[in-house]
Design a protein around this motif. Sequence first.
Motif, mmCIF file in Angstrom:
data_model
loop_
_atom_site.group_PDB
_atom_site.id
_atom_site.type_symbol
_atom_site.label_atom_id
_atom_site.label_comp_id
_atom_site.label_asym_id
_atom_site.label_seq_id
_atom_site.Cartn_x
_atom_site.Cartn_y
_atom_site.Cartn_z
ATOM 1 N N PRO A 33 -78.677 -7.558 23.946
ATOM 2 C CA PRO A 33 -78.302 -6.717 22.808
ATOM 3 C C PRO A 33 -76.826 -6.316 22.860
ATOM 4 N N GLU A 34 -76.242 -6.093 21.707
ATOM 5 C CA GLU A 34 -74.855 -5.638 21.615
ATOM 6 C C GLU A 34 -74.652 -4.423 22.525
ATOM 7 N N GLY A 35 -73.552 -4.426 23.267
ATOM 8 C CA GLY A 35 -73.228 -3.318 24.165
ATOM 9 C C GLY A 35 -73.756 -3.479 25.583
ATOM 10 N N THR A 36 -74.557 -4.518 25.834
ATOM 11 C CA THR A 36 -75.095 -4.744 27.181
ATOM 12 C C THR A 36 -73.977 -5.112 28.145
ATOM 13 N N ARG A 37 -73.893 -4.425 29.263
ATOM 14 C CA ARG A 37 -72.983 -4.829 30.344
ATOM 15 C C ARG A 37 -73.668 -5.992 31.056
ATOM 16 N N ILE A 38 -73.182 -7.186 30.797
ATOM 17 C CA ILE A 38 -73.863 -8.388 31.259
ATOM 18 C C ILE A 38 -73.653 -8.610 32.749
ATOM 19 N N LEU A 39 -72.403 -8.645 33.182
ATOM 20 C CA LEU A 39 -72.096 -8.798 34.596
ATOM 21 C C LEU A 39 -70.630 -8.451 34.837
ATOM 22 N N TYR A 92 -66.784 -9.137 25.142
ATOM 23 C CA TYR A 92 -65.460 -8.573 25.396
ATOM 24 C C TYR A 92 -65.461 -8.018 26.805
ATOM 25 N N THR A 93 -64.308 -7.629 27.284
ATOM 26 C CA THR A 93 -64.218 -7.059 28.623
ATOM 27 C C THR A 93 -63.975 -5.563 28.522
ATOM 28 N N ILE A 100 -64.253 -4.708 36.226
ATOM 29 C CA ILE A 100 -64.111 -5.302 34.899
ATOM 30 C C ILE A 100 -65.498 -5.818 34.521
ATOM 31 N N TRP A 101 -66.018 -5.357 33.393
ATOM 32 C CA TRP A 101 -67.339 -5.775 32.929
ATOM 33 C C TRP A 101 -67.221 -6.750 31.770
ATOM 34 N N ILE A 102 -68.130 -7.707 31.729
ATOM 35 C CA ILE A 102 -68.321 -8.563 30.566
ATOM 36 C C ILE A 102 -69.427 -7.898 29.750
ATOM 37 N N VAL A 103 -69.125 -7.585 28.490
ATOM 38 C CA VAL A 103 -70.035 -6.814 27.641
ATOM 39 C C VAL A 103 -70.359 -7.626 26.383
ATOM 40 N N GLU A 112 -77.330 -19.295 24.036
ATOM 41 C CA GLU A 112 -75.996 -19.158 23.464
ATOM 42 C C GLU A 112 -74.955 -19.044 24.577
ATOM 43 N N GLU A 113 -73.844 -19.778 24.410
ATOM 44 C CA GLU A 113 -72.771 -19.692 25.398
ATOM 45 C C GLU A 113 -72.048 -18.358 25.259
ATOM 46 N N LEU A 114 -71.790 -17.707 26.389
ATOM 47 C CA LEU A 114 -71.060 -16.445 26.411
ATOM 48 C C LEU A 114 -69.564 -16.741 26.431
#
Length: 154
Positions: A33-39, A92-93, A100-103, A112-114
């Motif tokens: 979901p939008e806003g998720t801190r992915i890694l 975005y970062t 530094i988070w990928i969000v 889907e490619e990030l």
Amino acid sequence: MTSTLAERRRLARVRIGASTIHRLGLFAVTNLPEGTRILPYHGEKITKEESARRVTAGNAYIFAFTARYDIDGQTPTNTARYLNHSCAPNCYTLANLRTIWIVAGRDIVPGEELTYNYGYGPEEYTDYPCRCGATQCCGYMLDQRYWGYIRHDS
């Protein structure tokens, strides 16, 4: 190095795979979901001077972090290094004092490619051609705020 449960869960959200943008990419395995801190973008914290030396030596995984330091993401534990640039990114970062988070910039579906915009400045932008394939691709890995300054050669 042992990973935490939270880190293992984050890594279960993504997979590395062949990319149409550039060699390998990072792909969603689950709905993000939008806003998720992915890694996080892992790596060694280095001075700007050391960063310049490593970039000159060919290191493509340097990430600007603060006014004094950068992160060298050229390490096997940095899965985020597989994110490719896009002129129409879905991530975005977000940097804080330690990480530094990928969000997720919007809802992302499995497969889907990030991607994120690498945000290069106008200095020597022609050294960084873009192959993202987005409809609005500017042709370079350039921060969108500089797109109006691009030199279009005939």
